[in-house]
Scaffold this active site. Sequence first.
Site, PDB file in Angstrom:
ATOM      1  CE1 TYR A 148      -7.760  -0.511  10.808  1.00 51.12           C
ATOM      2  CE2 TYR A 148      -7.940   0.319  13.060  1.00 51.12           C
ATOM      3  CZ  TYR A 148      -7.271   0.272  11.843  1.00 51.12           C
ATOM      4  OH  TYR A 148      -6.125   1.002  11.664  1.00 51.12           O
TER       5      TYR A 148
ATOM      6  NE  ARG B  78      -5.227   4.806  -1.906  1.00 54.36           N
ATOM      7  CZ  ARG B  78      -6.125   4.768  -0.916  1.00 54.36           C
ATOM      8  NH1 ARG B  78      -6.268   5.795  -0.114  1.00 54.36           N
ATOM      9  NH2 ARG B  78      -6.876   3.697  -0.751  1.00 54.36           N
TER      10      ARG B  78
ATOM     11  N   GLY C 267       0.842  -1.202   0.000  1.00 55.08           N
ATOM     12  CA  GLY C 267       0.000   0.000   0.000  1.00 55.08           C
ATOM     13  C   GLY C 267       0.870   1.242   0.000  1.00 55.08           C
TER      14      GLY C 267
HETATM   15  N1  LIG Z   1      -4.625   7.202   9.153  1.00 44.92           N
HETATM   16  C1  LIG Z   1      -4.714   6.848  10.418  1.00 44.92           C
HETATM   17  O1  LIG Z   1      -5.123   7.643  11.269  1.00 44.92           O
HETATM   18  C2  LIG Z   1      -4.307   5.470  10.870  1.00 44.92           C
HETATM   19  C3  LIG Z   1      -4.432   5.172  12.227  1.00 44.92           C
HETATM   20  C4  LIG Z   1      -4.050   3.918  12.673  1.00 44.92           C
HETATM   21  C5  LIG Z   1      -3.532   2.990  11.792  1.00 44.92           C
HETATM   22  N2  LIG Z   1      -3.444   3.302  10.473  1.00 44.92           N
HETATM   23  C6  LIG Z   1      -2.924   2.249   9.589  1.00 44.92           C
HETATM   24  O2  LIG Z   1      -1.958   2.792   8.698  1.00 44.92           O
HETATM   25  C7  LIG Z   1      -1.945   2.029   7.482  1.00 44.92           C
HETATM   26  C8  LIG Z   1      -2.039   2.970   6.292  1.00 44.92           C
HETATM   27  O3  LIG Z   1      -3.230   3.711   6.436  1.00 44.92           O
HETATM   28  P1  LIG Z   1      -3.500   5.066   5.621  1.00 44.92           P
HETATM   29  O4  LIG Z   1      -4.043   6.033   6.604  1.00 44.92           O
HETATM   30  O5  LIG Z   1      -2.372   5.450   4.764  1.00 44.92           O
HETATM   31  O6  LIG Z   1      -4.728   4.523   4.721  1.00 44.92           O
HETATM   32  P2  LIG Z   1      -5.198   4.927   3.256  1.00 44.92           P
HETATM   33  O7  LIG Z   1      -4.762   6.311   2.924  1.00 44.92           O
HETATM   34  O8  LIG Z   1      -6.657   4.591   3.216  1.00 44.92           O
HETATM   35  O9  LIG Z   1      -4.386   3.884   2.327  1.00 44.92           O
HETATM   36  C9  LIG Z   1      -4.656   2.516   2.408  1.00 44.92           C
HETATM   37  C10 LIG Z   1      -3.584   1.783   1.623  1.00 44.92           C
HETATM   38  O10 LIG Z   1      -3.838   0.376   1.694  1.00 44.92           O
HETATM   39  C11 LIG Z   1      -3.708  -0.161   0.399  1.00 44.92           C
HETATM   40  N3  LIG Z   1      -4.519  -1.367   0.231  1.00 44.92           N
HETATM   41  C12 LIG Z   1      -5.812  -1.574   0.585  1.00 44.92           C
HETATM   42  N4  LIG Z   1      -6.197  -2.811   0.236  1.00 44.92           N
HETATM   43  C13 LIG Z   1      -5.125  -3.403  -0.343  1.00 44.92           C
HETATM   44  C14 LIG Z   1      -4.892  -4.694  -0.892  1.00 44.92           C
HETATM   45  N5  LIG Z   1      -5.850  -5.635  -0.926  1.00 44.92           N
HETATM   46  N6  LIG Z   1      -3.666  -4.962  -1.402  1.00 44.92           N
HETATM   47  C15 LIG Z   1      -2.669  -4.031  -1.379  1.00 44.92           C
HETATM   48  N7  LIG Z   1      -2.841  -2.786  -0.864  1.00 44.92           N
HETATM   49  C16 LIG Z   1      -4.058  -2.486  -0.353  1.00 44.92           C
HETATM   50  C17 LIG Z   1      -4.174   0.934  -0.535  1.00 44.92           C
HETATM   51  O11 LIG Z   1      -3.636   0.700  -1.830  1.00 44.92           O
HETATM   52  P3  LIG Z   1      -4.502   1.012  -3.174  1.00 44.92           P
HETATM   53  O12 LIG Z   1      -4.873   2.470  -3.125  1.00 44.92           O
HETATM   54  O13 LIG Z   1      -3.566   0.662  -4.276  1.00 44.92           O
HETATM   55  O14 LIG Z   1      -5.705   0.101  -3.115  1.00 44.92           O
HETATM   56  C18 LIG Z   1      -3.575   2.175   0.144  1.00 44.92           C
HETATM   57  O15 LIG Z   1      -2.251   2.376  -0.279  1.00 44.92           O
HETATM   58  C19 LIG Z   1      -3.117   1.041   7.587  1.00 44.92           C
HETATM   59  O16 LIG Z   1      -2.638  -0.226   7.967  1.00 44.92           O
HETATM   60  C20 LIG Z   1      -3.986   1.615   8.706  1.00 44.92           C
HETATM   61  O17 LIG Z   1      -4.724   0.635   9.383  1.00 44.92           O
HETATM   62  C21 LIG Z   1      -3.822   4.511   9.985  1.00 44.92           C
END
Ligand SMILES: NC(=O)c1ccc[n+]([C@@H]2O[C@H](COP(=O)([O-])OP(=O)(O)OC[C@H]3O[C@@H](n4cnc5c(N)ncnc54)[C@H](OP(=O)(O)O)[C@@H]3O)[C@@H](O)[C@H]2O)c1
Length: 253
Positions: free
Chosen positions: A158, A18, A15
């Site tokens: 989650y 982005r 992932g």
């Molecule tokens: N933002 C927060 O506040 C927060 C808080 C706690 C934990 N996190 C964790 O941080 C991590 C990144 O989150 P984020 O905020 O950057 O989320 P995001 O902006 O929604 O991005 C999600 C990422 O996951 C990828 N993804 C989803 N399904 C996939 C699949 N089947 N195979 C490969 N890639 C996949 C997407 O790729 P595509 O676009 O190519 O589908 C995208 O790059 C996650 O594990 C999330 O649980 C985030």
Amino acid sequence: MLQIDLSGKVALVTGGARGIGAAISSTLAKAGAQVWVNYAHSEGKAALLCQDIRAGGGTAASVQADITDPEQVRQMVEKVIRESGKIDYLINNAGVTSVKSLLELTSEEWNRVLGVNLDGPFLCCKEVLPHMVAAGQGAIVNISSTGALTGGGGGAHYAASKSALDSLTRALAREYAGHGIRVNGLAPTMIASDFLRQRYPDEQQRSELAALIPLKRLGTPDDVALMTAVLISGFAGYLSGETIVMDGGRTFA
Ligand SMILES: NC(=O)c1ccc[n+]([C@@H]2O[C@H](COP(=O)([O-])OP(=O)(O)OC[C@H]3O[C@@H](n4cnc5c(N)ncnc54)[C@H](OP(=O)(O)O)[C@@H]3O)[C@@H](O)[C@H]2O)c1
């Protein structure tokens, strides 16, 4: 001057096109690593990010794979090994959520979230670890969430997925320490990305939440990326099996 130097190293970021993943890809490339940016759907963003990294003097290439699909993960790792010869670092960053009460949760939605957040890291580790073992070194970072501790983050699906991911971190740390491989986790919360905007679509609500954080701001993808770089670097050379909470002081305030 102390500097994180990852030159000569190869990193795979799931992932990675982005959000937090893009910041991790850019940061590891800035530290000198050759970065493989995995994406499932964001092909255009992955291509643009790699272009940006290369324009800045770094090395990056994109690789498509849905990490819930064992055959696609196998092919992704095979491609990276074929073209780069090794994988020093695996960053299991890809993750999804949705806001659902338990009674609203369908088995399909439970499986979708567990599939990306838990099966994905399992499948990626399973394909990458034999190469790390052969090399006698490596580092893995699993991007978890404070939801694993608090039950938050969207719902039981989650929170359960991230708690299980933390257990995977500890189990793999035990199993692979003898091979010179460290496995750690990073549990952020309230990081400004699409994920957060999906969870809290109202900007006013996001500002109010930021005001409740002891450090008085939302986290940024760069906050997570820099700590990821530290975790894979020699600066964390004696750390394994740990999941670091990164929350501006919020969770236990
Ligand atoms: N933002 C927060 O506040 C927060 C808080 C706690 C934990 N996190 C964790 O941080 C991590 C990144 O989150 P984020 O905020 O950057 O989320 P995001 O902006 O929604 O991005 C999600 C990422 O996951 C990828 N993804 C989803 N399904 C996939 C699949 N089947 N195979 C490969 N890639 C996949 C997407 O790729 P595509 O676009 O190519 O589908 C995208 O790059 C996650 O594990 C999330 O649980 C985030």
